[in-house]
Design an enzyme around this catalytic site. Sequence first.
Site, short mmCIF file in Angstrom:
data_model
loop_
_atom_site.label_atom_id
_atom_site.label_comp_id
_atom_site.label_asym_id
_atom_site.label_seq_id
_atom_site.Cartn_x
_atom_site.Cartn_y
_atom_site.Cartn_z
N ALA B 19 0.83 -1.20 0.00
CA ALA B 19 0.00 0.00 0.00
C ALA B 19 0.87 1.26 0.00
O ALA B 19 0.47 2.30 -0.49
CB ALA B 19 -0.91 -0.01 1.23
N TYR B 20 2.07 1.14 0.55
CA TYR B 20 2.92 2.31 0.72
C TYR B 20 3.98 2.48 -0.36
O TYR B 20 4.69 3.45 -0.41
CB TYR B 20 3.61 2.24 2.07
CG TYR B 20 2.76 2.76 3.19
CD1 TYR B 20 3.11 3.95 3.82
CD2 TYR B 20 1.64 2.09 3.61
CE1 TYR B 20 2.34 4.46 4.86
CE2 TYR B 20 0.87 2.58 4.65
CZ TYR B 20 1.22 3.75 5.27
OH TYR B 20 0.46 4.23 6.29
N ASP B 140 -0.69 -6.26 10.75
CA ASP B 140 -0.80 -6.95 9.48
C ASP B 140 0.01 -8.24 9.53
O ASP B 140 0.73 -8.56 8.59
CB ASP B 140 -0.35 -6.04 8.35
CG ASP B 140 -0.76 -6.58 6.98
OD1 ASP B 140 -1.73 -7.36 6.92
OD2 ASP B 140 -0.12 -6.22 5.99
#
Lengths: 399, 302
Positions: B19-20, B140
């Site tokens: 996501a990053y 996560d």
Amino acid sequence: MAKTGFCDSKPLLDLHKKADERRAPLRTWSNACGPIERWQPVEVDESRMAPVKMEPEHRWERRLSAQTSEGILMGFHEDSFTHSAADGCVEEEEEPVLLYPHGLQGLPSLQALVPSLLRHEVETALEKLDLIWDRAYAWDMFLDMARTQTRNSFPTADLPRHFTDLTRSVLVDWLIQVHELMHFQEETLYLAIHLVNRSLRAIKITTVNLQLLGMVCLFLAAKMEECLLPEVSGLCFLMDHTYTKHQLLRMERKVLLGLKFDLSYCPPLHFLLLLASVARCSAKAVWMARYLLELSLLEGQCVLFLPVQLAGAALCVSRQVLQEPSTPGGEAAWCLASSVHVGSETALLRIMHILANAAAKAHTRETCASFIKFSSPETMQVSRHAGLKNAPGLLGVCT
Amino acid sequence: MAHVTGVQYEPVAEIGGGAYGTVYKARDLESGQFVALKSVRVQTDQNGLPVSTVREVALLKRLEQFDHPNVVRLMDVCATQRSDQETKVTLVFEHVDQDLKTYLEKAPAPGLSPGRIQDLMRQLLCGVSFLHSNRVLHRDLKPENILVTSQGQVKLADFGLARIYSCHMALTPVVVTLWYRPPEVLLQSSYATPVDIWSTGCIFAEMFRRKPLFCGESEVDQLGKLFEVIGLPPEDEWPTDVTLSRKHFPPLLPRPITDFVPEINEQGAQLLLKMLTFDPLKRISALNALEHPYFQDEETLT
């Protein structure tokens, strides 16, 4: 941060009842370097045991604590704590102490009691100070603080040649004023000055850019500690627009890279509040110590010492100056707190002298932001306390 | 001084995108070692580097000081300005070839030995406990970001979503990969360190099963799947701050966990149930899990 609750005079279990007899053993314990007799065999055994036998989460802690050679926590052995985590244990172990209140017979039992009592007190204090969010991890966190701080002192007080201690103290004094103006947390100030100290040693800074560096360090400290951030344009305004926003942001990147993004710091303030809470210090004694601790920021020599030593010394001077009537409970609590900070007696005395001298002269100096700040009624006007003028005398030093 | 990424580290292959940002395997030209580069593009405004980036990287640096054996090493941090609006921050991690997912897939036929699982679990919980004691949630945890070195050492990785834990912080609802998500996240209730314990429990079961325990297709489906195993929680345990009603689910009774993880021993099953507890407040902590009799039982080592 809540500033209440450090001064409640709750008795320290039963320890204070026989404070006189207990004082000596406590001091002895706190100054003893080696493992305590009773625990010695345990210590030896455990260090040779296979990792499987040990509690796994302590494996790496033990290894690390061996590297922390400063002796911040004298006679302090994590092994001796593994069994005494629960509060219940404190009560269980109380009995033998009460059976031998006199003389040396009681010594081993008392020594066995102190670590668990200290642990209990430290956990409670951390909780009260809102520094932890889960008591189960409080002790780990305290041990982390004790370890982390060893990275926070400097091997020498030397600055790059073109800066003198005076230049540095003028910058610090200015930052104290800006910090106050911004209504930042106290932690932010301590972090900012620490970043200044590190940056001056890690990156090349010209005299012209010194103020910019100071402001950037305060800005970065605020980014770490504060909820509300000032605008960069506001910071430039405070510097009379000597530097542009662009220059400020470039300096920010330079500092971050120079310090490799390592901005963690264990402020002496946390140790001060923790010790004061364990020692049941009065509100006034805490304010006085906070004033003295802030003065340490201006003293170039103070970068040599560990945060816990600075905090301990500030509290010692504070107590000497205020000369509050002692109670047996208070004395016992103080002894217990002392077992944390008494690292090196010489270092402690040196800091006490530096602080006492600084406090005696504070009102005559140009760098007097802290003096003014702590002369307000909210801070119980501690900086104006008459005893401070004679503080060096109290410690037996003439200046 | 940090080097410019292009100079010191030579990218070899792309490992994956998160996501990053993208993760690359690269070679450190100075030492010849492989490293994992994780680049984050950060939008900079008039206030310089964002607070979240400053805090997160500082946190990683702080964790690094402890040199914990079960956390992946952060070797370097570089920052390069791409434009006035963008700065690229590159985190250089040690590179470990294998993750737990591959490790489980590669294990020969009957799967991992009970002793091996016990050892992996102990290391995993040590790492999680370390993060939690430092006010960090992983949020996560899944076999893909648990690395296993060739010596069998477990290392937690991918703190891309880790944040300094704070009760007042707005926590984003979508964090943990669906299959390892605890009920409180699926129900969008508030959550804290117990999230990582639930995920660890799922992974514990997966080590025996060599396939995930709960493979839901949506939040509701995932909840249904986990109630089939742990049973529908009593009314008083159902969080009050959620929209999804308890009545939505059939009144299921808990089934023996050994129906789903037949190879697990009795102590292991007990521990697993404590980790897969519906109420996060009643779920075991990492610290207590490490003291569970399951880890004292040396018979599993044989």
